[in-house]
Design an enzyme around this catalytic site. Structure first.
Site, PDB file in Angstrom:
ATOM      1  N   ASP A   1      -2.720   0.664   7.311  1.00 17.67           N
ATOM      2  CA  ASP A   1      -1.922   0.522   6.087  1.00 17.67           C
ATOM      3  C   ASP A   1      -1.435  -0.920   5.917  1.00 17.67           C
ATOM      4  O   ASP A   1      -1.336  -1.413   4.800  1.00 17.67           O
ATOM      5  CB  ASP A   1      -0.713   1.467   6.124  1.00 17.67           C
ATOM      6  CG  ASP A   1      -1.120   2.901   6.388  1.00 17.67           C
ATOM      7  OD1 ASP A   1      -1.351   3.628   5.419  1.00 17.67           O
ATOM      8  OD2 ASP A   1      -1.207   3.267   7.573  1.00 17.67           O
TER       9      ASP A   1
ATOM     10  N   GLU B   1      -0.826  -1.404  -5.031  1.00 14.47           N
ATOM     11  CA  GLU B   1      -2.034  -0.630  -5.279  1.00 14.47           C
ATOM     12  C   GLU B   1      -1.756   0.491  -6.272  1.00 14.47           C
ATOM     13  O   GLU B   1      -0.741   1.172  -6.188  1.00 14.47           O
ATOM     14  CB  GLU B   1      -2.582  -0.051  -3.978  1.00 14.47           C
ATOM     15  CG  GLU B   1      -3.944   0.607  -4.169  1.00 14.47           C
ATOM     16  CD  GLU B   1      -4.581   1.010  -2.864  1.00 14.47           C
ATOM     17  OE1 GLU B   1      -5.654   0.464  -2.553  1.00 14.47           O
ATOM     18  OE2 GLU B   1      -4.014   1.868  -2.166  1.00 14.47           O
TER      19      GLU B   1
ATOM     20  N   ASP C   1       0.876  -1.169   0.000  1.00  6.49           N
ATOM     21  CA  ASP C   1       0.000   0.000   0.000  1.00  6.49           C
ATOM     22  C   ASP C   1       0.915   1.222   0.000  1.00  6.49           C
ATOM     23  O   ASP C   1       1.458   1.597   1.029  1.00  6.49           O
ATOM     24  CB  ASP C   1      -0.888  -0.014   1.244  1.00  6.49           C
ATOM     25  CG  ASP C   1      -1.843   1.174   1.298  1.00  6.49           C
ATOM     26  OD1 ASP C   1      -2.166   1.738   0.239  1.00  6.49           O
ATOM     27  OD2 ASP C   1      -2.257   1.538   2.419  1.00  6.49           O
TER      28      ASP C   1
END
Length: 164
Positions: free
Chosen positions: A140, A67, A7
């Site tokens: 996260d 991502e 992430d």
């Protein structure tokens, strides 16, 4: 098969390493690479790069799920996240780890079946799917585990093209 989910971020870059054996997916390690606001942008990007490179060297993932960027109303934040994503992709590329791009919508749909699921619903599904009983902190890290799970699904269904 081992997969590293990322992430991207400069303040906190979430990571999640998962192992898939048959139909079982278990967490190997998860957390964040953290930087601080008093550090220069270049120092922060270097910390993220070195942290990802170290994770790759340590865990030797077969693939990385990273991502993709989504629209952000704060352009400055969006640029910084894009820069972090760039050094993350570079770390994977330099160690010959294929990248599976994963969108936030794909994560929500894959894990909850609903593209507008909230963060709490996604985190709860990550915990259920991987039999994690304690709170995943910070979020996260939970996001990175969700990205890793989604990357595995995309890989198994050939629903991706190599690249970042």
């Amino acid at each position: 098969m081992r997969v590293l989910g990322i992430d991207p971020g400069t303040g906190r870059c979430g990571f999640g390493v998962v192992e898939k054996n048959g139909t079982t997916i278990t967490p190997v390690n998860y957390g964040v690479i953290e930087t601080y606001k008093d550090q220069s942008d270049l120092e922060r990007l270097n910390i993220v790069y070195e942290g990802i490179a170290e994770l790759i060297a340590t865990y030797r993932p077969a693939f990385m799920g990273v991502e993709t960027l989504y629209f952000n109303t704060n352009i400055t934040t969006g640029i910084k996240v894009a820069q972090a994503r760039g050094v993350i992709l570079l770390a994977g590329y330099r160690q010959n780890v294929p990248i599976i791009p994963v969108t936030p919508l794909q994560v929500k749909q894959q894990l909850t079946g609903y593209g507008r699921a909230d963060k709490k619903q996604v985190i709860e599904m990550v915990k259920r799917m991987m039999h994690i009983t304690k709170k995943i902190d910070p979020d996260d890290a939970a996001d990175a585990l969700a990205i890793a799970l989604t990357a595995i699904y995309r890989l198994e269904h050939k629903n991706w093209t190599p690249g970042g």
